[in-house]
Design a protein around this motif. Structure first.
Motif, PDB file in Angstrom:
ATOM      1  N   ALA A   1       0.819  -1.202   0.000  1.00 33.08           N
ATOM      2  CA  ALA A   1       0.000   0.000   0.000  1.00 33.08           C
ATOM      3  C   ALA A   1       0.857   1.257   0.000  1.00 33.08           C
ATOM      4  CB  ALA A   1      -0.946  -0.001   1.190  1.00 33.08           C
ATOM      5  N   LYS A   2       2.012   1.183   0.645  1.00 37.38           N
ATOM      6  CA  LYS A   2       2.912   2.323   0.716  1.00 37.38           C
ATOM      7  C   LYS A   2       4.034   2.262  -0.315  1.00 37.38           C
ATOM      8  CE  LYS A   2       2.180   3.180   5.654  1.00 37.38           C
ATOM      9  NZ  LYS A   2       2.844   3.320   6.976  1.00 37.38           N
ATOM     10  N   ASN A   3       4.049   1.203  -1.116  1.00 30.11           N
ATOM     11  CA  ASN A   3       5.084   1.018  -2.135  1.00 30.11           C
ATOM     12  C   ASN A   3       6.481   1.044  -1.523  1.00 30.11           C
ATOM     13  OD1 ASN A   3       3.027   1.033  -4.156  1.00 30.11           O
ATOM     14  ND2 ASN A   3       3.068   3.276  -4.138  1.00 30.11           N
ATOM     15  N   MET A   4       6.631   0.330  -0.419  1.00 31.98           N
ATOM     16  CA  MET A   4       7.887   0.333   0.308  1.00 31.98           C
ATOM     17  C   MET A   4       8.402  -1.086   0.537  1.00 31.98           C
ATOM     18  SD  MET A   4       8.787   3.495   0.948  1.00 31.98           S
ATOM     19  CE  MET A   4       9.965   3.309   2.287  1.00 31.98           C
ATOM     20  N   LEU A   5       9.696  -1.228   0.492  1.00 28.67           N
ATOM     21  CA  LEU A   5      10.403  -2.456   0.825  1.00 28.67           C
ATOM     22  C   LEU A   5      11.376  -2.147   1.949  1.00 28.67           C
ATOM     23  CD1 LEU A   5      11.136  -5.462  -0.001  1.00 28.67           C
ATOM     24  CD2 LEU A   5      12.998  -4.420  -1.323  1.00 28.67           C
ATOM     25  N   TYR A   6      11.512  -3.073   2.893  1.00 24.94           N
ATOM     26  CA  TYR A   6      12.368  -2.844   4.047  1.00 24.94           C
ATOM     27  C   TYR A   6      13.304  -4.026   4.273  1.00 24.94           C
ATOM     28  CZ  TYR A   6       8.600   0.459   5.041  1.00 24.94           C
ATOM     29  OH  TYR A   6       7.652   1.455   4.953  1.00 24.94           O
ATOM     30  N   LEU A   7      14.425  -3.734   4.892  1.00 22.83           N
ATOM     31  CA  LEU A   7      15.337  -4.769   5.355  1.00 22.83           C
ATOM     32  C   LEU A   7      15.799  -4.386   6.751  1.00 22.83           C
ATOM     33  CD1 LEU A   7      16.816  -7.421   4.581  1.00 22.83           C
ATOM     34  CD2 LEU A   7      18.773  -5.985   3.965  1.00 22.83           C
ATOM     35  N   GLN A   8      15.311  -5.106   7.745  1.00 21.24           N
ATOM     36  CA  GLN A   8      15.733  -4.903   9.117  1.00 21.24           C
ATOM     37  C   GLN A   8      16.940  -5.795   9.381  1.00 21.24           C
ATOM     38  OE1 GLN A   8      14.521  -2.795  11.813  1.00 21.24           O
ATOM     39  NE2 GLN A   8      16.538  -3.513  12.481  1.00 21.24           N
ATOM     40  N   MET A   9      18.057  -5.196   9.715  1.00 19.19           N
ATOM     41  CA  MET A   9      19.296  -5.921   9.938  1.00 19.19           C
ATOM     42  C   MET A   9      19.698  -5.809  11.402  1.00 19.19           C
ATOM     43  SD  MET A   9      21.443  -4.759   6.542  1.00 19.19           S
ATOM     44  CE  MET A   9      21.490  -3.036   7.064  1.00 19.19           C
ATOM     45  N   SER A  10      20.049  -6.927  11.994  1.00 10.89           N
ATOM     46  CA  SER A  10      20.507  -6.954  13.372  1.00 10.89           C
ATOM     47  C   SER A  10      21.726  -7.857  13.476  1.00 10.89           C
ATOM     48  CB  SER A  10      19.394  -7.428  14.311  1.00 10.89           C
ATOM     49  OG  SER A  10      18.981  -8.742  13.992  1.00 10.89           O
ATOM     50  N   SER A  11      22.382  -7.788  14.625  1.00 11.17           N
ATOM     51  CA  SER A  11      23.601  -8.572  14.854  1.00 11.17           C
ATOM     52  C   SER A  11      24.569  -8.421  13.692  1.00 11.17           C
ATOM     53  CB  SER A  11      23.256 -10.045  15.080  1.00 11.17           C
ATOM     54  OG  SER A  11      22.398 -10.198  16.186  1.00 11.17           O
ATOM     55  N   LEU A  12      24.763  -7.207  13.273  1.00  9.96           N
ATOM     56  CA  LEU A  12      25.583  -6.941  12.097  1.00  9.96           C
ATOM     57  C   LEU A  12      27.044  -7.295  12.329  1.00  9.96           C
ATOM     58  CD1 LEU A  12      23.887  -3.647  10.985  1.00  9.96           C
ATOM     59  CD2 LEU A  12      24.166  -5.670   9.544  1.00  9.96           C
ATOM     60  N   LYS A  13      27.663  -7.794  11.279  1.00  8.99           N
ATOM     61  CA  LYS A  13      29.055  -8.207  11.295  1.00  8.99           C
ATOM     62  C   LYS A  13      29.846  -7.374  10.299  1.00  8.99           C
ATOM     63  CE  LYS A  13      27.520 -12.990  11.998  1.00  8.99           C
ATOM     64  NZ  LYS A  13      27.565 -14.374  11.451  1.00  8.99           N
ATOM     65  N   PRO A  14      31.154  -7.255  10.498  1.00  6.67           N
ATOM     66  CA  PRO A  14      31.963  -6.530   9.512  1.00  6.67           C
ATOM     67  C   PRO A  14      31.810  -7.085   8.100  1.00  6.67           C
ATOM     68  CG  PRO A  14      33.228  -6.867  11.502  1.00  6.67           C
ATOM     69  CD  PRO A  14      31.948  -7.643  11.680  1.00  6.67           C
ATOM     70  N   GLU A  15      31.569  -8.384   7.979  1.00  9.05           N
ATOM     71  CA  GLU A  15      31.384  -9.008   6.675  1.00  9.05           C
ATOM     72  C   GLU A  15      30.122  -8.529   5.962  1.00  9.05           C
ATOM     73  OE1 GLU A  15      31.809 -12.356   9.440  1.00  9.05           O
ATOM     74  OE2 GLU A  15      32.593 -10.316   9.745  1.00  9.05           O
ATOM     75  N   ASP A  16      29.220  -7.890   6.693  1.00 12.97           N
ATOM     76  CA  ASP A  16      28.006  -7.352   6.090  1.00 12.97           C
ATOM     77  C   ASP A  16      28.249  -6.021   5.392  1.00 12.97           C
ATOM     78  OD1 ASP A  16      26.277  -9.459   6.981  1.00 12.97           O
ATOM     79  OD2 ASP A  16      26.238  -8.525   8.972  1.00 12.97           O
ATOM     80  N   THR A  17      29.425  -5.466   5.560  1.00 17.45           N
ATOM     81  CA  THR A  17      29.756  -4.203   4.918  1.00 17.45           C
ATOM     82  C   THR A  17      29.657  -4.342   3.404  1.00 17.45           C
ATOM     83  OG1 THR A  17      31.212  -3.484   6.708  1.00 17.45           O
ATOM     84  CG2 THR A  17      31.550  -2.484   4.554  1.00 17.45           C
ATOM     85  N   ALA A  18      28.837  -3.514   2.799  1.00 18.54           N
ATOM     86  CA  ALA A  18      28.610  -3.584   1.362  1.00 18.54           C
ATOM     87  C   ALA A  18      27.661  -2.475   0.961  1.00 18.54           C
ATOM     88  CB  ALA A  18      28.019  -4.940   0.963  1.00 18.54           C
ATOM     89  N   THR A  19      27.518  -2.299  -0.333  1.00 19.28           N
ATOM     90  CA  THR A  19      26.463  -1.459  -0.861  1.00 19.28           C
ATOM     91  C   THR A  19      25.242  -2.331  -1.097  1.00 19.28           C
ATOM     92  OG1 THR A  19      28.016   0.064  -1.914  1.00 19.28           O
ATOM     93  CG2 THR A  19      25.761   0.090  -2.715  1.00 19.28           C
ATOM     94  N   TYR A  20      24.123  -1.939  -0.541  1.00 20.00           N
ATOM     95  CA  TYR A  20      22.902  -2.721  -0.632  1.00 20.00           C
ATOM     96  C   TYR A  20      21.976  -2.123  -1.681  1.00 20.00           C
ATOM     97  CZ  TYR A  20      24.201  -5.434   3.461  1.00 20.00           C
ATOM     98  OH  TYR A  20      24.840  -6.292   4.328  1.00 20.00           O
ATOM     99  N   TYR A  21      21.438  -3.003  -2.527  1.00 19.78           N
ATOM    100  CA  TYR A  21      20.612  -2.581  -3.648  1.00 19.78           C
ATOM    101  C   TYR A  21      19.211  -3.163  -3.546  1.00 19.78           C
ATOM    102  CZ  TYR A  21      25.109  -1.432  -5.793  1.00 19.78           C
ATOM    103  OH  TYR A  21      26.354  -0.927  -6.062  1.00 19.78           O
ATOM    104  N   CYS A  22      18.249  -2.355  -3.870  1.00 19.67           N
ATOM    105  CA  CYS A  22      16.865  -2.785  -3.978  1.00 19.67           C
ATOM    106  C   CYS A  22      16.606  -3.280  -5.391  1.00 19.67           C
ATOM    107  CB  CYS A  22      15.948  -1.603  -3.642  1.00 19.67           C
ATOM    108  SG  CYS A  22      14.183  -1.940  -3.724  1.00 19.67           S
TER     109      CYS A  22
END
Length: 117
Positions: free
Chosen positions: A74-95
């Motif tokens: 309804a809001k035309n939105m996509l989400y990504l909730q990230m927790s317990s983040l690690k250095p390996e998660d470092t990146a550019t994130y794309y929709c």
């Protein structure tokens, strides 16, 4: 015919949390699956999580249990909730958005997530 704009990236400490958002505009009626990808040094892009039009979700093993993908049609939105983040998660994130017809994909320009102390 679809435009995607990501937001929410930034610097976060290991173990921290961050929520990414993707706003979609354009011809949205034909969107089937939406997904989050991130940059990869070998594969260029790697799939992190995907969600279907009815809310079905899939996750990469390395993020399952830590990341949650959701969408609000309804809001035309996509989400990504990230927790317990690690250095390996470092990146550019794309929709990403995949259309029902033609297998056409649309991409946002990305938002940078840096996990560092």
């Amino acid at each position: 015919q679809v435009q995607l704009v990501e937001s929410g990236g930034g610097l976060v400490q290991p173990g921290g949390s961050l929520k990414l958002s993707c706003a979609a505009s354009g011809s949205l009626f034909d969107i089937a699956t939406m997904a989050w990808y991130r940059s990869h040094p070998v594969y260029e892009r790697e799939l992190i999580a995907a969600i279907g039009s009815s809310g079905q979700t899939v996750y990469r093993d390395s993020v399952e249990g830590r990341f949650t993908i959701s969408r609000n049609n309804a809001k035309n939105m996509l989400y990504l909730q990230m927790s317990s983040l690690k250095p390996e998660d470092t990146a550019t994130y794309y929709c990403n958005a995949e259309m029902f017809s033609g297998g056409v994909n649309y991409w946002g320009n990305g938002t940078l997530v840096t996990v560092s102390s």
